[in-house]
Design an enzyme around this catalytic site. Structure first.
Site, mmCIF file in Angstrom:
data_model
loop_
_atom_site.group_PDB
_atom_site.id
_atom_site.type_symbol
_atom_site.label_atom_id
_atom_site.label_comp_id
_atom_site.label_asym_id
_atom_site.label_seq_id
_atom_site.Cartn_x
_atom_site.Cartn_y
_atom_site.Cartn_z
ATOM 1 N N GLU A 1 14.538 65.161 20.943
ATOM 2 C CA GLU A 1 15.888 64.599 21.015
ATOM 3 C C GLU A 1 16.463 64.824 22.413
ATOM 4 O OE1 GLU A 1 18.527 65.875 17.977
ATOM 5 O OE2 GLU A 1 17.317 65.018 16.372
ATOM 6 N N LEU B 1 20.589 72.039 15.654
ATOM 7 C CA LEU B 1 19.554 72.149 14.622
ATOM 8 C C LEU B 1 20.038 71.467 13.341
ATOM 9 C CD1 LEU B 1 16.746 73.609 14.076
ATOM 10 C CD2 LEU B 1 18.098 75.418 13.036
ATOM 11 N N HIS B 2 20.078 70.132 13.372
ATOM 12 C CA HIS B 2 20.452 69.415 12.155
ATOM 13 C C HIS B 2 19.195 69.219 11.313
ATOM 14 C CE1 HIS B 2 19.259 65.318 13.706
ATOM 15 N NE2 HIS B 2 19.426 65.943 14.851
ATOM 16 N N LEU B 3 19.303 68.372 10.300
ATOM 17 C CA LEU B 3 18.239 68.364 9.295
ATOM 18 C C LEU B 3 16.854 67.978 9.827
ATOM 19 C CD1 LEU B 3 17.878 69.065 6.370
ATOM 20 C CD2 LEU B 3 18.237 66.681 5.791
#
Lengths: 157, 122
Positions: free
Chosen positions: B111, B37-39
């Site tokens: 992703e 859970l990146h930006l």
């Protein structure tokens, strides 16, 4: 992950010369190169990569802060630089307001978890109004270092 | 860090358990994209959460974040394999949780999963 584990205190700029987003990113990358955190020959490529990432989706989170970042092979670990602008810089932020505090992060290609740990810390502090205010008020690299160290030492601060 | 008072999370809470009479829906989801859970995923999450009237909270077991706040979502540091409890409370709680679960587990934030899925770490 504490600030002191990834922010390079020799790469903090209390008064950015740049007045635009790309200029600010370039200035902060140069500061990391001068501090010996990135190879000199990589400055252009790293800057380009950060700008490319920024163009895909703004890291201007609102409330006057932006966290431009990218994964790049030149980074051995997560490395960060901090820049402040009294005039404010247009980062196409979520709230469409200018950015006064920029935290730049360059992360290694092969360790997404470390990147998330650094982000966790950055957001934990940036979401606090008091921290954002104190950050903006820093006038020297020494004051920036003191503030970040204080934040590290007092998790509930 | 916990911004709002921690609620009694756990398997004991089910839809309809809202003490104020508001529908509550909870569901545990697992992060399945390689980078976690990146930006950008966090932005997609709050974007969907904000389409609903219900309050959305997300917990990683240690801290709880407002699912509509990008800064709070950024503090979850949810890596690949992390389980998150999504809790929605409000008139469209169930729809909100369904849409968010689809984003996390089905679309995987648009992703890719890890190249080598056996490298799963918690």
């Amino acid at each position: 992950m504490k600030f002191k584990e990834f922010i390079c205190f020799k790469a903090t700029i209390p008064a950015l010369k740049a007045t635009d987003r790309d200029g600010a990113i370039s200035e902060l990358v140069s500061a990391l190169v001068e501090a010996g955190k990135l190879p000199t020959g990589q400055a252009k490529d790293v800057t380009k990569a950060v700008i490319k990432r920024e163009n895909e989706a703004s890291t201007g989170m609102g409330k006057g802060v932006a966290v431009p970042h990218v994964k790049h092979p030149a980074a051995k670990g997560v490395i960060g630089a901090v820049g402040l602008s009294a005039e404010g810089i247009d980062f196409s932020s979520l709230d469409e307001q200018p950015v006064y505090s920029v935290i730049l992060l360059i992360s290694p290609m092969d360790n997404p978890d470390k990147h998330l740990q650094a982000m966790e810390n950055v957001f934990k502090h940036l979401q606090k109004e008091r921290f954002r205010k104190f950050l903006r008020q820093c006038r020297t690299p020494g004051e920036l270092e003191d503030l970040l160290n204080e934040a590290d030492e007092k998790p509930s601060w | 860090m916990v911004i709002r008072p921690a609620r009694p999370a756990g398997p004991g809470i089910h839809a309809g358990d809202g003490t104020l009479g508001k529908p509550v829906c909870e569901r545990t989801v697992e992060i399945k994209n390689a980078l976690g859970l990146h930006l950008r995923p966090a932005m997609k999450f709050i974007d969907i959460a904000n389409r609903f009237a219900s309050d959305v909270q997300v917990s990683n077991g240690q801290s709880t974040a407002d699912g509509k706040s990008i800064m709070e979502m950024g503090t979850l540091a949810a890596i690949y394999g992390t389980r998150l409890m999504i809790r929605a409370e409000g008139p469209d709680a169930e729809q909100a949780v369904d849409a968010l679960r689809e984003l996390v587990e089905v679309r995987m934030f648009d992703e890719p999963p890890p190249e080598d899925k056996t490298q799963a770490t918690k």
